[in-house]
Design a protein around this motif. Structure first.
Motif, PDB file in Angstrom:
ATOM      1  N   ILE A  76      24.513  18.621  31.922  1.00  0.00           N
ATOM      2  CA  ILE A  76      23.430  18.494  32.903  1.00  0.00           C
ATOM      3  C   ILE A  76      22.504  17.390  32.431  1.00  0.00           C
ATOM      4  O   ILE A  76      22.025  17.410  31.302  1.00  0.00           O
ATOM      5  N   ARG A  77      22.231  16.425  33.286  1.00  0.00           N
ATOM      6  CA  ARG A  77      21.478  15.243  32.861  1.00  0.00           C
ATOM      7  C   ARG A  77      19.998  15.533  32.635  1.00  0.00           C
ATOM      8  O   ARG A  77      19.411  15.088  31.670  1.00  0.00           O
ATOM      9  N   SER A  78      19.373  16.259  33.529  1.00  0.00           N
ATOM     10  CA  SER A  78      17.920  16.391  33.496  1.00  0.00           C
ATOM     11  C   SER A  78      17.509  17.826  33.201  1.00  0.00           C
ATOM     12  O   SER A  78      18.251  18.770  33.485  1.00  0.00           O
ATOM     13  N   GLY A  79      16.297  17.977  32.632  1.00  0.00           N
ATOM     14  CA  GLY A  79      15.721  19.293  32.417  1.00  0.00           C
ATOM     15  C   GLY A  79      16.098  19.954  31.110  1.00  0.00           C
ATOM     16  O   GLY A  79      15.629  21.053  30.817  1.00  0.00           O
ATOM     17  N   THR A  80      16.928  19.301  30.283  1.00  0.00           N
ATOM     18  CA  THR A  80      17.363  19.939  29.041  1.00  0.00           C
ATOM     19  C   THR A  80      16.298  19.880  27.946  1.00  0.00           C
ATOM     20  O   THR A  80      16.393  20.610  26.965  1.00  0.00           O
ATOM     21  N   ARG A  81      15.287  19.020  28.110  1.00  0.00           N
ATOM     22  CA  ARG A  81      14.241  18.903  27.086  1.00  0.00           C
ATOM     23  C   ARG A  81      13.041  19.805  27.339  1.00  0.00           C
ATOM     24  O   ARG A  81      12.145  19.878  26.503  1.00  0.00           O
ATOM     25  N   ALA A  82      13.012  20.472  28.486  1.00  0.00           N
ATOM     26  CA  ALA A  82      11.891  21.351  28.798  1.00  0.00           C
ATOM     27  C   ALA A  82      11.878  22.549  27.852  1.00  0.00           C
ATOM     28  O   ALA A  82      12.933  23.068  27.467  1.00  0.00           O
ATOM     29  N   GLY A  83      10.674  23.001  27.488  1.00  0.00           N
ATOM     30  CA  GLY A  83      10.555  24.082  26.521  1.00  0.00           C
ATOM     31  C   GLY A  83      10.372  25.454  27.150  1.00  0.00           C
ATOM     32  O   GLY A  83      10.187  26.433  26.425  1.00  0.00           O
ATOM     33  N   ASP A  84      10.428  25.555  28.471  1.00  0.00           N
ATOM     34  CA  ASP A  84      10.228  26.851  29.109  1.00  0.00           C
ATOM     35  C   ASP A  84      11.559  27.541  29.356  1.00  0.00           C
ATOM     36  O   ASP A  84      12.618  27.087  28.914  1.00  0.00           O
ATOM     37  N   GLU A  85      11.487  28.678  30.082  1.00  0.00           N
ATOM     38  CA  GLU A  85      12.695  29.461  30.328  1.00  0.00           C
ATOM     39  C   GLU A  85      13.710  28.688  31.157  1.00  0.00           C
ATOM     40  O   GLU A  85      14.921  28.818  30.958  1.00  0.00           O
ATOM     41  N   LEU A  86      13.240  27.882  32.132  1.00  0.00           N
ATOM     42  CA  LEU A  86      14.160  27.097  32.942  1.00  0.00           C
ATOM     43  C   LEU A  86      14.866  26.043  32.096  1.00  0.00           C
ATOM     44  O   LEU A  86      16.047  25.740  32.321  1.00  0.00           O
ATOM     45  N   GLY A  87      14.152  25.481  31.131  1.00  0.00           N
ATOM     46  CA  GLY A  87      14.800  24.547  30.211  1.00  0.00           C
ATOM     47  C   GLY A  87      15.876  25.233  29.381  1.00  0.00           C
ATOM     48  O   GLY A  87      16.947  24.672  29.138  1.00  0.00           O
ATOM     49  N   ASN A  88      15.589  26.471  28.941  1.00  0.00           N
ATOM     50  CA  ASN A  88      16.608  27.227  28.202  1.00  0.00           C
ATOM     51  C   ASN A  88      17.832  27.500  29.077  1.00  0.00           C
ATOM     52  O   ASN A  88      18.974  27.412  28.615  1.00  0.00           O
ATOM     53  N   LEU A  89      17.580  27.841  30.345  1.00  0.00           N
ATOM     54  CA  LEU A  89      18.702  28.070  31.263  1.00  0.00           C
ATOM     55  C   LEU A  89      19.510  26.798  31.466  1.00  0.00           C
ATOM     56  O   LEU A  89      20.748  26.832  31.489  1.00  0.00           O
ATOM     57  N   THR A  90      18.831  25.660  31.606  1.00  0.00           N
ATOM     58  CA  THR A  90      19.527  24.381  31.784  1.00  0.00           C
ATOM     59  C   THR A  90      20.394  24.057  30.572  1.00  0.00           C
ATOM     60  O   THR A  90      21.541  23.632  30.705  1.00  0.00           O
ATOM     61  N   ARG A  91      19.842  24.271  29.376  1.00  0.00           N
ATOM     62  CA  ARG A  91      20.622  24.011  28.168  1.00  0.00           C
ATOM     63  C   ARG A  91      21.810  24.963  28.060  1.00  0.00           C
ATOM     64  O   ARG A  91      22.892  24.565  27.602  1.00  0.00           O
ATOM     65  N   SER A  92      21.630  26.200  28.486  1.00  0.00           N
ATOM     66  CA  SER A  92      22.740  27.157  28.444  1.00  0.00           C
ATOM     67  C   SER A  92      23.854  26.746  29.395  1.00  0.00           C
ATOM     68  O   SER A  92      25.047  26.794  29.045  1.00  0.00           O
ATOM     69  N   ILE A  93      23.477  26.312  30.605  1.00  0.00           N
ATOM     70  CA  ILE A  93      24.489  25.871  31.574  1.00  0.00           C
ATOM     71  C   ILE A  93      25.184  24.613  31.072  1.00  0.00           C
ATOM     72  O   ILE A  93      26.408  24.466  31.193  1.00  0.00           O
ATOM     73  N   SER A  94      24.417  23.675  30.507  1.00  0.00           N
ATOM     74  CA  SER A  94      25.012  22.458  29.968  1.00  0.00           C
ATOM     75  C   SER A  94      25.978  22.781  28.828  1.00  0.00           C
ATOM     76  O   SER A  94      27.075  22.202  28.740  1.00  0.00           O
ATOM     77  N   SER A  95      25.595  23.710  27.956  1.00  0.00           N
ATOM     78  CA  SER A  95      26.480  24.118  26.868  1.00  0.00           C
ATOM     79  C   SER A  95      27.742  24.772  27.404  1.00  0.00           C
ATOM     80  O   SER A  95      28.846  24.533  26.907  1.00  0.00           O
ATOM     81  N   MET A  96      27.584  25.587  28.438  1.00  0.00           N
ATOM     82  CA  MET A  96      28.744  26.230  29.046  1.00  0.00           C
ATOM     83  C   MET A  96      29.696  25.193  29.649  1.00  0.00           C
ATOM     84  O   MET A  96      30.919  25.283  29.490  1.00  0.00           O
ATOM     85  N   LEU A  97      29.122  24.185  30.325  1.00  0.00           N
ATOM     86  CA  LEU A  97      29.962  23.131  30.917  1.00  0.00           C
ATOM     87  C   LEU A  97      30.680  22.324  29.835  1.00  0.00           C
ATOM     88  O   LEU A  97      31.832  21.918  30.020  1.00  0.00           O
ATOM     89  N   GLN A  98      30.003  22.088  28.712  1.00  0.00           N
ATOM     90  CA  GLN A  98      30.646  21.364  27.617  1.00  0.00           C
ATOM     91  C   GLN A  98      31.821  22.164  27.055  1.00  0.00           C
ATOM     92  O   GLN A  98      32.888  21.608  26.773  1.00  0.00           O
ATOM     93  N   ASN A  99      31.634  23.476  26.912  1.00  0.00           N
ATOM     94  CA  ASN A  99      32.735  24.312  26.426  1.00  0.00           C
ATOM     95  C   ASN A  99      33.889  24.332  27.418  1.00  0.00           C
ATOM     96  O   ASN A  99      35.068  24.250  27.032  1.00  0.00           O
ATOM     97  N   LEU A 100      33.546  24.410  28.710  1.00  0.00           N
ATOM     98  CA  LEU A 100      34.588  24.373  29.727  1.00  0.00           C
ATOM     99  C   LEU A 100      35.294  23.015  29.736  1.00  0.00           C
ATOM    100  O   LEU A 100      36.512  22.942  29.951  1.00  0.00           O
ATOM    101  N   GLY A 101      34.510  21.945  29.516  1.00  0.00           N
ATOM    102  CA  GLY A 101      35.121  20.617  29.468  1.00  0.00           C
ATOM    103  C   GLY A 101      36.102  20.482  28.323  1.00  0.00           C
ATOM    104  O   GLY A 101      37.189  19.916  28.480  1.00  0.00           O
ATOM    105  N   GLN A 102      35.720  20.984  27.153  1.00  0.00           N
ATOM    106  CA  GLN A 102      36.633  20.935  26.008  1.00  0.00           C
ATOM    107  C   GLN A 102      37.904  21.739  26.282  1.00  0.00           C
ATOM    108  O   GLN A 102      39.011  21.295  25.983  1.00  0.00           O
ATOM    109  N   TYR A 103      37.716  22.910  26.881  1.00  0.00           N
ATOM    110  CA  TYR A 103      38.891  23.743  27.171  1.00  0.00           C
ATOM    111  C   TYR A 103      39.756  23.105  28.256  1.00  0.00           C
ATOM    112  O   TYR A 103      40.993  23.165  28.197  1.00  0.00           O
ATOM    113  N   THR A 104      39.101  22.475  29.246  1.00  0.00           N
ATOM    114  CA  THR A 104      39.860  21.808  30.310  1.00  0.00           C
ATOM    115  C   THR A 104      40.675  20.646  29.752  1.00  0.00           C
ATOM    116  O   THR A 104      41.843  20.452  30.117  1.00  0.00           O
TER     117      THR A 104
END
Length: 385
Positions: free
Chosen positions: A133-161
């Motif tokens: 996910i390009r934007s929102g990963t540097r935010a320090g609030d809960e939405l930023g944590n959610l963005t980083r979690s989704i980005s991490s999930m996509l990276q894991n899916l990308g590696q597996y793909t």
């Protein structure tokens, strides 16, 4: 604030003068009673609060003091105080409303952007397009944590793909050597023992090796198709679809003598933009599918129609209908309605057809024939692409 708080009345001169005439009786009453006396006076729009206090000296009343206060003046002071409070309250409320509005707008924008980027990370059929996910990963609030979690999930899916995409090539490379060993051993066994030429177990082993090679070829073909198509953009050209299909169908008739191929082509050439070899590959998969799922000694119809903005290529076979539960997923990978164990059906043929069609800006649909005696697969090419 006049629209919110009622303006208090003011004292008019005549009413005040009329009320002043009551001062003398009040003073006399205070002296007579020897105690404080008060009263509320009203006359017209004027309100006056008056109080008389007797003056004592050596246990004797020597006079009386009169104190008066306008009631409207008190109301005016209260009105001014209340007005300041209301203004302060409205100011604080307006500030909080603006702050909450700005926060809600920014939060809505961030959530909408996260939703949009998450949806754009995959296609409708589940293929991964981007693994972050390009934007929102540097935010320090809960939405930023959610963005980083989704980005991490996509990276894991990308590696597996990527692992799954490379798996067919790796599997094919590892399997070819053992298959070659088995095949050469069977050849040597057949050479040493001439009486085994028609042995059913030897033929069954060769059939199994052929099926394994077919499976590996299908897997590697599907896995490498997307990258190959991307590299062939520069090879696109305008070509006559009718001429290409006519030549291919002639070859299909020679290789499938048990089927009757019927052509319905326009007499004039129809040109599309794309890669002729890939269109031939698409047609190969459609014909293979029609042959495998068609009845013996049946007819396969190959038809090309010209519509105002579309050129349709249809393959119609004579055989079982398409199951209802597969009608929406028949072009997905690893989906097949075959139950014949003698042939390998990985469900990759129509998946390759869809990939090639989408590469050429076309759509492909499969539906049962109106008489329920077969399936019709149609590829819709857009003119002037």
């Amino acid at each position: 604030m006049d629209w919110l708080l009622r303006i208090p009345a003011t004292d008019d001169f005549d009413s005040v003068m009329a009320l002043n005439r009551l001062d003398e009786p009040l003073l006399q009453h205070s002296i007579r009673e020897g105690k404080t006396v008060s009263e509320l006076r009203r006359h017209g729009g004027a309100k006056v609060i008056a109080a008389a206090q007797p003056i004592w000296a050596e246990d004797q009343i020597i006079g009386s003091v009169l104190i008066k206060q306008s009631g409207n003046r008190v109301v005016t002071i209260k009105h001014a105080t209340l007005s300041r409070f209301v203004i302060l309250f409205l100011g604080v409320f307006l500030f909080l409303a603006i702050a909450i509005g700005v926060f809600a707008t920014r939060l809505t924008y961030r959530v909408t952007r996260l939703q949009r980027e998450t949806e754009q990370a995959t296609t409708t059929d589940g293929r991964l397009l981007q693994d972050y996910i390009r934007s929102g990963t540097r935010a320090g609030d809960e939405l930023g944590n959610l963005t980083r979690s989704i980005s991490s999930m996509l990276q894991n899916l990308g590696q597996y793909t990527r692992y799954l995409e490379k798996l067919p090539d790796t599997l094919a490379h590892e399997m070819h050597n053992p298959l070659n060993v088995v095949n050469s051993s069977l050849d040597y066994l057949e050479y040493q023992h001439k009486d085994l030429v028609d042995d059913k177990y030897l033929n069954r082993a060769r059939s199994g090796i052929f099926r394994l090679r077919t499976i590996l070829t299908s897997l590697t073909e599907a896995a490498n198709l997307k990258e190959a198509l991307r590299n062939e953009r520069s090879d696109e050209e305008h070509f006559n679809l009718v001429e290409l299909v006519t030549g291919c169908v002639d070859g299909y008739q020679l290789s499938n003598p048990s089927r009757a191929f019927v052509n319905h082509f326009p007499t004039s050439p129809l040109f599309i933009h794309g890669t002729p070899d890939r269109i031939a590959q698409l047609l190969d998969k459609l014909i293979d599918n029609a042959v495998q799922f068609g009845r013996e000694q049946s007819t396969i119809i190959v038809r090309i129609n010209e519509l105002p903005n579309i050129i349709q290529l249809s393959i119609i076979n004579d055989g079982p209908s398409l199951p209802r539960e597969l009608s929406e997923r028949v072009f997905d990978p690893m989906v097949s309605s075959s139950t014949d164990a003698r042939h390998s059906h990985l469900g990759l043929g129509l998946y390759i057809v869809r990939e090639i069609a989408e590469f050429h800006g076309a759509t492909v649909i499969a539906k049962n024939r109106a008489d329920a005696n077969g399936v019709e697969v149609t590829v819709n090419f857009t003119k002037n692409r």
